[in-house]
Design an enzyme around this catalytic site. Sequence first.
Site, PDB file in Angstrom:
ATOM      1  N   SER A  61     -43.902 -79.974 -14.915  1.00 55.21           N
ATOM      2  CA  SER A  61     -43.040 -79.455 -13.859  1.00 55.21           C
ATOM      3  C   SER A  61     -43.421 -78.007 -13.637  1.00 55.21           C
ATOM      4  O   SER A  61     -43.770 -77.302 -14.598  1.00 55.21           O
ATOM      5  CB  SER A  61     -41.557 -79.504 -14.252  1.00 55.21           C
ATOM      6  OG  SER A  61     -41.027 -80.768 -14.051  1.00 55.21           O
ATOM      7  N   GLU A  68     -42.794 -66.406   1.152  1.00 52.60           N
ATOM      8  CA  GLU A  68     -42.279 -67.272   2.225  1.00 52.60           C
ATOM      9  C   GLU A  68     -41.495 -68.450   1.670  1.00 52.60           C
ATOM     10  O   GLU A  68     -41.157 -69.365   2.394  1.00 52.60           O
ATOM     11  CB  GLU A  68     -43.438 -67.763   3.077  1.00 52.60           C
ATOM     12  CG  GLU A  68     -44.239 -66.654   3.740  1.00 52.60           C
ATOM     13  CD  GLU A  68     -45.217 -65.938   2.788  1.00 52.60           C
ATOM     14  OE1 GLU A  68     -45.395 -66.411   1.641  1.00 52.60           O
ATOM     15  OE2 GLU A  68     -45.774 -64.903   3.194  1.00 52.60           O
ATOM     16  N   SER A  69     -41.230 -68.453   0.371  1.00 51.86           N
ATOM     17  CA  SER A  69     -40.384 -69.444  -0.304  1.00 51.86           C
ATOM     18  C   SER A  69     -41.031 -70.076  -1.529  1.00 51.86           C
ATOM     19  O   SER A  69     -41.367 -69.355  -2.453  1.00 51.86           O
ATOM     20  CB  SER A  69     -39.797 -70.457   0.631  1.00 51.86           C
ATOM     21  OG  SER A  69     -38.456 -70.634   0.236  1.00 51.86           O
ATOM     22  N   HIS A  74     -43.404 -81.968  -9.657  1.00 53.59           N
ATOM     23  CA  HIS A  74     -43.090 -82.751 -10.852  1.00 53.59           C
ATOM     24  C   HIS A  74     -44.085 -83.895 -10.902  1.00 53.59           C
ATOM     25  O   HIS A  74     -44.339 -84.527  -9.868  1.00 53.59           O
ATOM     26  CB  HIS A  74     -41.688 -83.354 -10.796  1.00 53.59           C
ATOM     27  CG  HIS A  74     -40.628 -82.345 -10.642  1.00 53.59           C
ATOM     28  ND1 HIS A  74     -40.304 -81.433 -11.619  1.00 53.59           N
ATOM     29  CD2 HIS A  74     -39.813 -82.073  -9.606  1.00 53.59           C
ATOM     30  CE1 HIS A  74     -39.334 -80.659 -11.188  1.00 53.59           C
ATOM     31  NE2 HIS A  74     -39.024 -81.007  -9.970  1.00 53.59           N
ATOM     32  N   CYS A  89     -39.970 -70.480   4.727  1.00 57.05           N
ATOM     33  CA  CYS A  89     -39.019 -69.791   5.593  1.00 57.05           C
ATOM     34  C   CYS A  89     -39.827 -68.998   6.610  1.00 57.05           C
ATOM     35  O   CYS A  89     -40.917 -68.544   6.311  1.00 57.05           O
ATOM     36  CB  CYS A  89     -38.170 -68.829   4.789  1.00 57.05           C
ATOM     37  SG  CYS A  89     -37.565 -69.553   3.280  1.00 57.05           S
TER      38      CYS A  89
END
Lengths: 129, 129
Positions: A61, A68-69, A74, A89
């Site tokens: 993970s 930008e986010s 996973h 974003c």
Amino acid sequence: MHNKNLSRSLGRHLVMDYYGVSESLSNDLDKLKQDIIDACVSVGATVINSVFHRYSPYGVSGVVIIAESNVTIHTWPEYNFISLDIYTCGDSISPYSIHQILYTKWNPKKYVGDLVNRGNKNIVDEVVF
Amino acid sequence: MHNKNLSRSLGRHLVMDYYGVSESLSNDLDKLKQDIIDACVSVGATVINSVFHRYSPYGVSGVVIIAESNVTIHTWPEYNFISLDIYTCGDSISPYSIHQILYTKWNPKKYVGDLVNRGNKNIVDEVVF
């Protein structure tokens, strides 16, 4: 990530499931991490931080936080499966462009994806704190 | 996160948008992080690692990696908006239980959520690597 000129949602979240990925790739933390970072950089995203974890006996993970986010992964090597969340974003980065690079590198036999718009501006405007 | 006895999907991903959250809360990295960790612990999840980032001039992104998967947050204080992704694997932890705790603590005026099943077992079985 704070561009007031967005159209109807604050974020675009590409929910992607990759099926039929090689077991060795999907258990290779270092390669997965580097591939995600490289993909982010190559589309012009600014990488801020990352954290990854290897599960026992297998599975990875991790998240790469970009200005930008983020991109979250996973993996289930025993099922040849990788789930990938590409959340952006603003309008400068398309989540599809990151998917396209990773899809080409990782070569899943099948993928199922959906774009989820996060933070509906109509609801933001209607729900005043 | 690797339970072979799952029913029809490998992971359950609760996509949650909280509207009308206080601006100060949604800009308070330390509190958001601690609240998420506390919520994970209180439902019996094992916290492995976390990484958070504060944007300038405002906004927070972060992820808490748990043994059962992760919780990811992005906030837009200027829109009183928090997006939350609660992704769990196996049947031991319900993503709704974590949402319920955070919803009660953060008290959004409205929320919009959707459960996305990740890693469809039928497709896993049909797509052989």
